[in-house]
Design a protein around this motif. Structure first.
Motif, mmCIF file in Angstrom:
data_model
loop_
_atom_site.group_PDB
_atom_site.id
_atom_site.type_symbol
_atom_site.label_atom_id
_atom_site.label_comp_id
_atom_site.label_asym_id
_atom_site.label_seq_id
_atom_site.Cartn_x
_atom_site.Cartn_y
_atom_site.Cartn_z
ATOM 1 N N ALA A 74 7.092 -19.152 -64.744
ATOM 2 C CA ALA A 74 7.406 -19.610 -63.394
ATOM 3 C C ALA A 74 6.233 -20.378 -62.795
ATOM 4 N N LEU A 75 5.022 -19.925 -63.056
ATOM 5 C CA LEU A 75 3.849 -20.627 -62.547
ATOM 6 C C LEU A 75 3.700 -21.995 -63.221
ATOM 7 N N GLY A 76 3.998 -22.064 -64.497
ATOM 8 C CA GLY A 76 3.949 -23.348 -65.198
ATOM 9 C C GLY A 76 4.962 -24.339 -64.660
ATOM 10 N N TRP A 77 6.187 -23.881 -64.416
ATOM 11 C CA TRP A 77 7.225 -24.773 -63.890
ATOM 12 C C TRP A 77 6.889 -25.186 -62.457
ATOM 13 N N ALA A 78 6.359 -24.266 -61.654
ATOM 14 C CA ALA A 78 5.948 -24.617 -60.294
ATOM 15 C C ALA A 78 4.819 -25.647 -60.337
ATOM 16 N N GLY A 79 3.892 -25.497 -61.281
ATOM 17 C CA GLY A 79 2.824 -26.478 -61.428
ATOM 18 C C GLY A 79 3.360 -27.850 -61.795
ATOM 19 N N TYR A 80 4.362 -27.874 -62.640
ATOM 20 C CA TYR A 80 4.992 -29.144 -62.995
ATOM 21 C C TYR A 80 5.630 -29.787 -61.763
ATOM 22 N N LEU A 81 6.335 -28.995 -60.966
ATOM 23 C CA LEU A 81 6.983 -29.536 -59.782
ATOM 24 C C LEU A 81 5.976 -29.995 -58.727
ATOM 25 N N VAL A 82 4.861 -29.299 -58.619
ATOM 26 C CA VAL A 82 3.889 -29.613 -57.573
ATOM 27 C C VAL A 82 2.989 -30.775 -57.977
ATOM 28 N N PHE A 83 2.581 -30.854 -59.230
ATOM 29 C CA PHE A 83 1.583 -31.839 -59.641
ATOM 30 C C PHE A 83 2.143 -33.113 -60.260
ATOM 31 N N ARG A 84 3.433 -33.179 -60.514
ATOM 32 C CA ARG A 84 3.952 -34.424 -61.074
ATOM 33 C C ARG A 84 3.925 -35.516 -60.007
ATOM 34 N N PRO A 85 3.883 -36.772 -60.412
ATOM 35 C CA PRO A 85 3.756 -37.870 -59.436
ATOM 36 C C PRO A 85 4.944 -37.919 -58.472
ATOM 37 N N VAL A 86 4.640 -38.309 -57.250
ATOM 38 C CA VAL A 86 5.673 -38.398 -56.216
ATOM 39 C C VAL A 86 6.438 -39.695 -56.404
ATOM 40 N N GLN A 87 7.734 -39.586 -56.555
ATOM 41 C CA GLN A 87 8.591 -40.763 -56.635
ATOM 42 C C GLN A 87 9.722 -40.671 -55.621
ATOM 43 N N ALA A 88 9.822 -39.539 -54.943
ATOM 44 C CA ALA A 88 10.962 -39.312 -54.074
ATOM 45 C C ALA A 88 10.670 -39.589 -52.605
ATOM 46 N N CYS A 89 9.467 -40.014 -52.261
ATOM 47 C CA CYS A 89 9.137 -40.276 -50.860
ATOM 48 C C CYS A 89 9.519 -41.694 -50.501
ATOM 49 N N MET A 91 9.454 -44.970 -47.727
ATOM 50 C CA MET A 91 8.358 -45.627 -47.011
ATOM 51 C C MET A 91 8.050 -44.952 -45.679
ATOM 52 N N GLU A 92 9.076 -44.530 -44.959
ATOM 53 C CA GLU A 92 8.840 -43.916 -43.654
ATOM 54 C C GLU A 92 8.333 -42.481 -43.764
ATOM 55 N N GLU A 93 8.398 -41.888 -44.946
ATOM 56 C CA GLU A 93 7.944 -40.505 -45.123
ATOM 57 C C GLU A 93 6.655 -40.401 -45.914
ATOM 58 N N ASP A 94 5.981 -41.516 -46.161
ATOM 59 C CA ASP A 94 4.741 -41.476 -46.922
ATOM 60 C C ASP A 94 3.689 -40.605 -46.249
ATOM 61 N N ALA A 95 3.623 -40.639 -44.926
ATOM 62 C CA ALA A 95 2.640 -39.822 -44.210
ATOM 63 C C ALA A 95 2.947 -38.336 -44.392
ATOM 64 N N ALA A 96 4.219 -37.977 -44.356
ATOM 65 C CA ALA A 96 4.598 -36.571 -44.528
ATOM 66 C C ALA A 96 4.272 -36.105 -45.948
ATOM 67 N N CYS A 97 4.519 -36.942 -46.920
ATOM 68 C CA CYS A 97 4.201 -36.576 -48.302
ATOM 69 C C CYS A 97 2.700 -36.474 -48.506
ATOM 70 N N ALA A 98 1.950 -37.328 -47.834
ATOM 71 C CA ALA A 98 0.491 -37.284 -47.964
ATOM 72 C C ALA A 98 -0.079 -36.002 -47.379
ATOM 73 N N VAL A 99 0.627 -35.393 -46.426
ATOM 74 C CA VAL A 99 0.162 -34.147 -45.818
ATOM 75 C C VAL A 99 0.632 -32.936 -46.617
ATOM 76 N N THR A 100 1.886 -32.934 -47.032
ATOM 77 C CA THR A 100 2.432 -31.742 -47.686
ATOM 78 C C THR A 100 1.992 -31.602 -49.134
ATOM 79 N N ARG A 101 1.764 -32.696 -49.845
ATOM 80 C CA ARG A 101 1.376 -32.599 -51.257
ATOM 81 C C ARG A 101 0.042 -31.867 -51.438
ATOM 82 N N PRO A 102 -1.022 -32.247 -50.719
ATOM 83 C CA PRO A 102 -2.274 -31.496 -50.887
ATOM 84 C C PRO A 102 -2.150 -30.037 -50.461
#
Length: 129
Positions: A74-89, A91-102
């Motif tokens: 479960a930790l490995g799969w969560a790491g995959y979901l958290v650390f893979r590159p963002v492709q789903a953000c 243009m108007e949500e780039d700021a939100a993704c920049a805050v929530t990803r870190p």
């Protein structure tokens, strides 16, 4: 009253973040259950909660390898979901993704350290007894 349609991309980012949190929660819960033979009685005694019923906490001892595997998986799969590159953000949500990803990455690292401590405690515990 017009409502703006919710973009599919923003739903995908939100779903992926929630999935990451869910998998991290599963990993922490299974690591806690895997270490019930050693860590939970120690924590309960330190909190002042004692009794003969604590002997029954060793019932999960035969399931420990499966719970450890579930925690690591479960930790490995969560790491995959958290650390893979963002492709789903979008243009108007780039700021939100920049805050929530870190934030999610820090939460993941904290969970990983906590899980490592829980899973290594049964190996280190005999040194203290």
């Amino acid at each position: 009253m017009q409502t703006e349609p919710v973009s599919v991309k923003s739903n995908a980012a939100l779903t992926r973040r929630n999935q990451g949190l869910g998998w991290m929660t599963l990993a922490v819960a299974s690591a806690l259950l895997a270490s019930t033979c050693c860590v939970l009685p120690l924590v309960l005694v330190l909190a002042g909660i004692t009794g003969a019923w604590m002997v029954h906490l060793s019932v999960l001892k035969p399931a420990t390898p499966y719970l450890v595997a579930a925690a690591v998986g479960a930790l490995g799969w969560a790491g995959y979901l958290v650390f893979r590159p963002v492709q789903a953000c979008s243009m108007e949500e780039d700021a939100a993704c920049a805050v929530t990803r870190p934030l999610m990455r820090r939460l993941f690292v904290g969970c990983a350290v906590f899980i490592a401590a829980l899973l290594l405690f049964p190996l280190i515990a005999p040194v203290f007894y």
